[in-house]
Write a protein that holds these residues in place. Structure first.
Motif, PDB file in Angstrom:
ATOM      1  N   PHE A  11     -15.323   0.000   2.339  1.00 49.46           N
ATOM      2  CA  PHE A  11     -14.883   1.374   2.151  1.00 49.46           C
ATOM      3  C   PHE A  11     -13.951   1.509   0.958  1.00 49.46           C
ATOM      4  CE2 PHE A  11     -16.049   1.016   6.540  1.00 49.46           C
ATOM      5  CZ  PHE A  11     -16.610   2.238   6.863  1.00 49.46           C
ATOM      6  N   TYR A  12     -13.725   2.771   0.602  1.00 49.70           N
ATOM      7  CA  TYR A  12     -12.678   3.170  -0.329  1.00 49.70           C
ATOM      8  C   TYR A  12     -11.728   4.112   0.397  1.00 49.70           C
ATOM      9  CZ  TYR A  12     -15.930   1.892  -4.130  1.00 49.70           C
ATOM     10  OH  TYR A  12     -16.782   1.237  -4.976  1.00 49.70           O
ATOM     11  N   ALA A  13     -10.496   4.136  -0.056  1.00 44.35           N
ATOM     12  CA  ALA A  13      -9.571   5.214   0.278  1.00 44.35           C
ATOM     13  C   ALA A  13      -9.567   6.106  -0.954  1.00 44.35           C
ATOM     14  CB  ALA A  13      -8.178   4.680   0.569  1.00 44.35           C
ATOM     15  N   LEU A  14     -10.023   7.335  -0.782  1.00 41.72           N
ATOM     16  CA  LEU A  14     -10.102   8.275  -1.894  1.00 41.72           C
ATOM     17  C   LEU A  14      -8.917   9.227  -1.861  1.00 41.72           C
ATOM     18  CD1 LEU A  14     -13.863   9.355  -1.737  1.00 41.72           C
ATOM     19  CD2 LEU A  14     -12.856   7.399  -2.943  1.00 41.72           C
ATOM     20  N   ILE A  15      -8.601   9.795  -3.028  1.00 46.41           N
ATOM     21  CA  ILE A  15      -7.574  10.822  -3.134  1.00 46.41           C
ATOM     22  C   ILE A  15      -8.108  11.930  -4.030  1.00 46.41           C
ATOM     23  CG2 ILE A  15      -6.411   9.687  -5.069  1.00 46.41           C
ATOM     24  CD1 ILE A  15      -3.733  10.714  -3.838  1.00 46.41           C
ATOM     25  N   LEU A  23     -11.303   8.483   3.910  1.00 46.79           N
ATOM     26  CA  LEU A  23     -11.972   7.192   4.050  1.00 46.79           C
ATOM     27  C   LEU A  23     -13.415   7.403   3.641  1.00 46.79           C
ATOM     28  CD1 LEU A  23     -11.887   4.248   5.138  1.00 46.79           C
ATOM     29  CD2 LEU A  23     -12.653   5.205   7.320  1.00 46.79           C
ATOM     30  N   TRP A  24     -13.932   6.546   2.731  1.00 43.69           N
ATOM     31  CA  TRP A  24     -15.270   6.782   2.190  1.00 43.69           C
ATOM     32  C   TRP A  24     -16.064   5.485   2.125  1.00 43.69           C
ATOM     33  CZ3 TRP A  24     -16.878  11.545   1.806  1.00 43.69           C
ATOM     34  CH2 TRP A  24     -18.106  11.784   1.199  1.00 43.69           C
ATOM     35  N   PRO A  25     -17.283   5.461   2.651  1.00 41.94           N
ATOM     36  CA  PRO A  25     -18.120   4.263   2.577  1.00 41.94           C
ATOM     37  C   PRO A  25     -18.488   3.937   1.126  1.00 41.94           C
ATOM     38  CG  PRO A  25     -19.032   5.856   4.137  1.00 41.94           C
ATOM     39  CD  PRO A  25     -17.950   6.548   3.391  1.00 41.94           C
ATOM     40  N   TRP A  34     -12.795  13.592  -6.392  1.00 39.33           N
ATOM     41  CA  TRP A  34     -12.113  12.512  -5.679  1.00 39.33           C
ATOM     42  C   TRP A  34     -12.087  11.267  -6.558  1.00 39.33           C
ATOM     43  CZ3 TRP A  34     -10.028  13.086  -0.772  1.00 39.33           C
ATOM     44  CH2 TRP A  34     -10.336  14.281  -0.113  1.00 39.33           C
ATOM     45  N   THR A  35     -11.034  10.466  -6.420  1.00 38.47           N
ATOM     46  CA  THR A  35     -10.942   9.195  -7.132  1.00 38.47           C
ATOM     47  C   THR A  35     -10.552   8.102  -6.142  1.00 38.47           C
ATOM     48  OG1 THR A  35      -8.635   9.594  -7.736  1.00 38.47           O
ATOM     49  CG2 THR A  35     -10.297  10.236  -9.344  1.00 38.47           C
ATOM     50  N   VAL A  36     -10.894   6.881  -6.502  1.00 39.41           N
ATOM     51  CA  VAL A  36     -10.580   5.736  -5.641  1.00 39.41           C
ATOM     52  C   VAL A  36      -9.098   5.404  -5.768  1.00 39.41           C
ATOM     53  CG1 VAL A  36     -11.027   3.301  -5.208  1.00 39.41           C
ATOM     54  CG2 VAL A  36     -12.926   4.829  -5.822  1.00 39.41           C
ATOM     55  N   ALA A  37      -8.409   5.398  -4.641  1.00 36.62           N
ATOM     56  CA  ALA A  37      -6.998   5.033  -4.588  1.00 36.62           C
ATOM     57  C   ALA A  37      -6.812   3.598  -4.094  1.00 36.62           C
ATOM     58  CB  ALA A  37      -6.229   5.990  -3.673  1.00 36.62           C
ATOM     59  N   HIS A  38      -7.812   3.085  -3.360  1.00 32.87           N
ATOM     60  CA  HIS A  38      -7.725   1.738  -2.781  1.00 32.87           C
ATOM     61  C   HIS A  38      -9.139   1.273  -2.475  1.00 32.87           C
ATOM     62  CE1 HIS A  38      -6.007  -1.536  -0.377  1.00 32.87           C
ATOM     63  NE2 HIS A  38      -6.933  -1.273   0.522  1.00 32.87           N
ATOM     64  N   GLY A  39      -9.370  -0.003  -2.703  1.00 33.00           N
ATOM     65  CA  GLY A  39     -10.661  -0.566  -2.356  1.00 33.00           C
ATOM     66  C   GLY A  39     -11.488  -0.878  -3.584  1.00 33.00           C
ATOM     67  N   PRO A  40     -12.662  -1.424  -3.343  1.00 29.30           N
ATOM     68  CA  PRO A  40     -13.325  -1.544  -2.060  1.00 29.30           C
ATOM     69  C   PRO A  40     -12.628  -2.571  -1.162  1.00 29.30           C
ATOM     70  CG  PRO A  40     -14.617  -2.671  -3.728  1.00 29.30           C
ATOM     71  CD  PRO A  40     -13.475  -2.005  -4.428  1.00 29.30           C
ATOM     72  N   ALA A  41     -12.639  -2.268   0.115  1.00 32.55           N
ATOM     73  CA  ALA A  41     -11.981  -3.131   1.099  1.00 32.55           C
ATOM     74  C   ALA A  41     -12.573  -2.834   2.475  1.00 32.55           C
ATOM     75  CB  ALA A  41     -10.476  -2.881   1.095  1.00 32.55           C
ATOM     76  N   ASP A  42     -12.140  -3.597   3.462  1.00 32.16           N
ATOM     77  CA  ASP A  42     -12.616  -3.345   4.816  1.00 32.16           C
ATOM     78  C   ASP A  42     -12.017  -2.041   5.340  1.00 32.16           C
ATOM     79  OD1 ASP A  42     -10.113  -3.979   6.475  1.00 32.16           O
ATOM     80  OD2 ASP A  42     -10.363  -5.824   5.326  1.00 32.16           O
ATOM     81  N   ARG A  43     -12.600  -1.539   6.392  1.00 32.18           N
ATOM     82  CA  ARG A  43     -12.210  -0.238   6.954  1.00 32.18           C
ATOM     83  C   ARG A  43     -10.733  -0.218   7.341  1.00 32.18           C
ATOM     84  NH1 ARG A  43     -12.471   3.225  11.537  1.00 32.18           N
ATOM     85  NH2 ARG A  43     -13.685   5.101  11.081  1.00 32.18           N
ATOM     86  N   ALA A  44     -10.266  -1.258   8.014  1.00 29.27           N
ATOM     87  CA  ALA A  44      -8.876  -1.305   8.470  1.00 29.27           C
ATOM     88  C   ALA A  44      -7.899  -1.248   7.300  1.00 29.27           C
ATOM     89  CB  ALA A  44      -8.637  -2.550   9.318  1.00 29.27           C
ATOM     90  N   SER A  45      -8.199  -1.976   6.230  1.00 33.46           N
ATOM     91  CA  SER A  45      -7.322  -1.979   5.062  1.00 33.46           C
ATOM     92  C   SER A  45      -7.242  -0.598   4.429  1.00 33.46           C
ATOM     93  CB  SER A  45      -7.829  -3.001   4.041  1.00 33.46           C
ATOM     94  OG  SER A  45      -7.094  -2.931   2.848  1.00 33.46           O
ATOM     95  N   LEU A  47      -7.813   2.309   5.939  1.00 31.07           N
ATOM     96  CA  LEU A  47      -7.077   3.192   6.844  1.00 31.07           C
ATOM     97  C   LEU A  47      -5.578   2.928   6.780  1.00 31.07           C
ATOM     98  CD1 LEU A  47      -9.468   3.280   9.925  1.00 31.07           C
ATOM     99  CD2 LEU A  47      -8.961   5.149   8.325  1.00 31.07           C
ATOM    100  N   GLU A  48      -5.188   1.672   6.655  1.00 28.04           N
ATOM    101  CA  GLU A  48      -3.765   1.339   6.516  1.00 28.04           C
ATOM    102  C   GLU A  48      -3.192   1.945   5.235  1.00 28.04           C
ATOM    103  OE1 GLU A  48      -3.287  -2.907   6.740  1.00 28.04           O
ATOM    104  OE2 GLU A  48      -4.127  -2.973   8.773  1.00 28.04           O
ATOM    105  N   HIS A  49      -3.966   1.869   4.148  1.00 28.22           N
ATOM    106  CA  HIS A  49      -3.517   2.449   2.883  1.00 28.22           C
ATOM    107  C   HIS A  49      -3.333   3.963   3.025  1.00 28.22           C
ATOM    108  CE1 HIS A  49      -3.016   2.972  -1.423  1.00 28.22           C
ATOM    109  NE2 HIS A  49      -3.793   4.033  -1.288  1.00 28.22           N
ATOM    110  N   ILE A  50      -4.295   4.614   3.644  1.00 28.66           N
ATOM    111  CA  ILE A  50      -4.203   6.063   3.831  1.00 28.66           C
ATOM    112  C   ILE A  50      -2.995   6.414   4.689  1.00 28.66           C
ATOM    113  CG2 ILE A  50      -5.334   8.052   4.925  1.00 28.66           C
ATOM    114  CD1 ILE A  50      -8.035   6.767   3.998  1.00 28.66           C
ATOM    115  N   GLU A  51      -2.817   5.703   5.774  1.00 29.92           N
ATOM    116  CA  GLU A  51      -1.702   5.979   6.675  1.00 29.92           C
ATOM    117  C   GLU A  51      -0.350   5.793   5.984  1.00 29.92           C
ATOM    118  OE1 GLU A  51      -0.273   4.170  10.882  1.00 29.92           O
ATOM    119  OE2 GLU A  51      -2.398   4.656  10.702  1.00 29.92           O
ATOM    120  N   ALA A  52      -0.235   4.768   5.147  1.00 27.96           N
ATOM    121  CA  ALA A  52       1.019   4.499   4.447  1.00 27.96           C
ATOM    122  C   ALA A  52       1.263   5.479   3.298  1.00 27.96           C
ATOM    123  CB  ALA A  52       1.025   3.069   3.917  1.00 27.96           C
TER     124      ALA A  52
END
Length: 65
Positions: A11-15, A23-25, A34-45, A47-52
């Protein structure tokens, strides 16, 4: 299976320009605005980035932001 819920997916964390996150596959093209803020990474990572990072759920420029 829904690609947004795949526990084994990448996944990516998009902004967007309103500082909202999504959260985007990785297998689906990043949508316009939208732009990639984090990733590519696993789903949990991602989601953690988005939450933080997304501490105020209101869009940028909304009253009180």
């Amino acid at each position: 299976m829904n690609p947004f819920e795949d526990p084994d997916g990448t996944f990516y964390a998009l902004i967007n320009d309103q500082d909202q996150y999504s959260l985007w596959p990785r297998a689906i093209a990043v949508p316009a605005g939208w732009t990639v803020a984090h990733g590519p990474a696993d789903r949990a990572s991602c989601l953690e980035h988005i939450e933080a990072s997304w501490t105020d759920l209101r869009p940028a420029g909304a009253p009180g932001t």
